[in-house]
Design an enzyme around this catalytic site. Structure first.
Site, PDB file in Angstrom:
ATOM      1  N   CYS A 106     -56.580 -67.788  52.463  1.00 22.47           N
ATOM      2  CA  CYS A 106     -57.710 -66.931  52.786  1.00 22.47           C
ATOM      3  C   CYS A 106     -57.396 -65.467  52.459  1.00 22.47           C
ATOM      4  CB  CYS A 106     -58.135 -67.093  54.243  1.00 22.47           C
ATOM      5  SG  CYS A 106     -59.782 -66.429  54.585  1.00 22.47           S
ATOM      6  N   ASP A 133     -57.261 -65.204  63.539  1.00 18.13           N
ATOM      7  CA  ASP A 133     -58.504 -64.741  64.164  1.00 18.13           C
ATOM      8  C   ASP A 133     -58.351 -64.731  65.682  1.00 18.13           C
ATOM      9  OD1 ASP A 133     -59.345 -66.044  61.407  1.00 18.13           O
ATOM     10  OD2 ASP A 133     -60.834 -64.537  61.961  1.00 18.13           O
ATOM     11  N   LYS A 146     -58.550 -69.250  59.376  1.00 17.71           N
ATOM     12  CA  LYS A 146     -59.484 -69.824  58.400  1.00 17.71           C
ATOM     13  C   LYS A 146     -59.287 -71.320  58.230  1.00 17.71           C
ATOM     14  CE  LYS A 146     -62.128 -68.112  56.904  1.00 17.71           C
ATOM     15  NZ  LYS A 146     -63.515 -68.143  57.458  1.00 17.71           N
TER      16      LYS A 146
HETATM   17  P1  RI2 Z   1     -57.291 -59.754  59.056  1.00 21.46           P
HETATM   18  C1  RI2 Z   1     -60.456 -63.971  58.434  1.00 21.46           C
HETATM   19  O1  RI2 Z   1     -61.644 -64.607  58.828  1.00 21.46           O
HETATM   20  C2  RI2 Z   1     -59.404 -64.954  57.971  1.00 21.46           C
HETATM   21  O2  RI2 Z   1     -59.362 -66.131  58.751  1.00 21.46           O
HETATM   22  C3  RI2 Z   1     -58.170 -64.097  58.142  1.00 21.46           C
HETATM   23  O3  RI2 Z   1     -56.973 -64.839  58.140  1.00 21.46           O
HETATM   24  C4  RI2 Z   1     -58.460 -63.459  59.498  1.00 21.46           C
HETATM   25  O4  RI2 Z   1     -59.861 -63.180  59.467  1.00 21.46           O
HETATM   26  C5  RI2 Z   1     -57.668 -62.241  59.826  1.00 21.46           C
HETATM   27  O5  RI2 Z   1     -58.037 -61.171  58.990  1.00 21.46           O
HETATM   28  P2  RI2 Z   1     -63.061 -64.386  58.034  1.00 21.46           P
HETATM   29  O6  RI2 Z   1     -63.637 -63.089  58.590  1.00 21.46           O
HETATM   30  O7  RI2 Z   1     -57.673 -59.093  60.347  1.00 21.46           O
HETATM   31  O8  RI2 Z   1     -62.804 -64.348  56.568  1.00 21.46           O
HETATM   32  O9  RI2 Z   1     -55.804 -60.001  58.991  1.00 21.46           O
HETATM   33  O10 RI2 Z   1     -63.894 -65.563  58.452  1.00 21.46           O
HETATM   34  O11 RI2 Z   1     -57.806 -59.016  57.847  1.00 21.46           O
END
Ligand code: RI2
Length: 293
Positions: free
Chosen positions: A115, A186, A197
């Protein structure tokens, strides 16, 4: 930007990534405070923002902390200063994670990430800027292809990065001699299990079978105080059309839970911890949230 617009941008994933969601929501609350909003109207705004996405605990944690600060400080200037200080503390937490995490990446390491976690990529970029020669394999991350963002971001930073399809993870782990997997989070539960993810738990399972280290980079704002009360985080199911528009039956969960047994380390702004130590982070830094309701 209004609270409603911010919530809509978070829901549509125009604003995404657990930390960015949290900071953007806190900034929306800050604008309300600057506009003279009283506590009942801040509570309403908090409700709207929190409903935008259910699986990233950083969102309610950030919004509830702004509410907590607002209730605690009646004077508007103090409120604003405290909320600004909180937002700044999140930027500092990110820098600290990059710095601490870079110590775990060694010269010649071949990494795999899933992701697009800006916490994980900040660690990778920090190691790269220290001059470590590393290679990274990045999954596409269907259905929304956040892995493309990872690929672009790491390429731009000069990191040697290769894109793979999600189903190539197990093969890549052994075929390309991956040393370490690093992902974001998350939500982190009190027992050390991590929500991230969809597909992360499969990556972790494959890493476990291939005896590859599995690391999670996450700010403490993604730790779930509710899990101390035994409350689980809802796994978001998104629009089936993200997957296919012809199929009548589609199951599209956006996240899954990786068990702590498949996680070697969690990199936080307070240091590198084993997943079992999540309890201590929550007790030390998030008990205010339980007291405040
Ligand atoms: P950072 C994202 O969720 C991904 O799952 C990623 O690993 C997590 O948030 C953390 O993101 P999505 O918003 O705070 O893409 O490390 O559903 O950037």
């Amino acid at each position: 930007m209004s609270v409603e617009d911010t919530a809509e941008r978070i829901q549509s994933m125009e604003v995404r990534g657990a930390l960015r969601i949290a900071v953007t929501a806190a900034e929306a609350m800050l604008s309300e405070i600057m506009g003279g909003a009283d506590i009942p109207s801040l509570e309403r705004s908090a409700g709207v923002l929190k409903a935008a996405r259910p699986s990233a605990v950083s969102l309610p944690n950030a919004v509830d902390y702004v509410l907590y600060l607002s209730r605690k400080h009646e004077d508007e200037n103090t409120r604003i200063k405290r909320v600004e200080g909180f937002i700044e503390s999140q930027r500092k937490a990110r820098q600290k994670i990059a710095e601490i995490g870079s110590h775990l990446i060694e010269e010649g390491d071949v990494l795999l990430t899933h992701c697009n976690s800006t916490a994980a990529t900040s660690v990778i970029k920090a190691a790269h800027s220290l001059g470590r020669k590393i290679r990274v394999f990045a999954t596409e991350s269907r259905p929304r292809y956040q892995g493309h963002l990872t690929y672009k971001d790491l390429s731009k930073a000069g990191v040697d990065v290769t894109l793979i399809v999600d189903s190539a993870v197990n093969f890549t782990l052994h075929e390309k001699n991956i040393d370490k997997v690093i992902v974001g989070a998350d939500t982190v539960y009190v027992n050390g299990d991590v929500i991230n993810k969809i597909g992360t738990s499969q990556v972790a399972l494959a890493a476990h079978v291939n005896d590859v280290d599995f690391m999670v980079a996450t700010e403490s704002i993604k730790f779930s105080p509710q899990s101390l009360l035994g409350i689980q985080t809802q796994i978001e199911e998104r629009d089936p059309r993200e997957v296919a528009d012809f199929a009548e039956q589609v199951f599209n969960p956006a996240f899954d839970v990786t068990p702590k047994e498949h996680i070697h380390q969690i990199i936080t702004e307070y240091g590198v911890i084993p997943p079992e130590a999540a309890y201590h982070i929550l007790k030390e830094h998030y008990s205010w949230r339980l007291e405040d309701g």
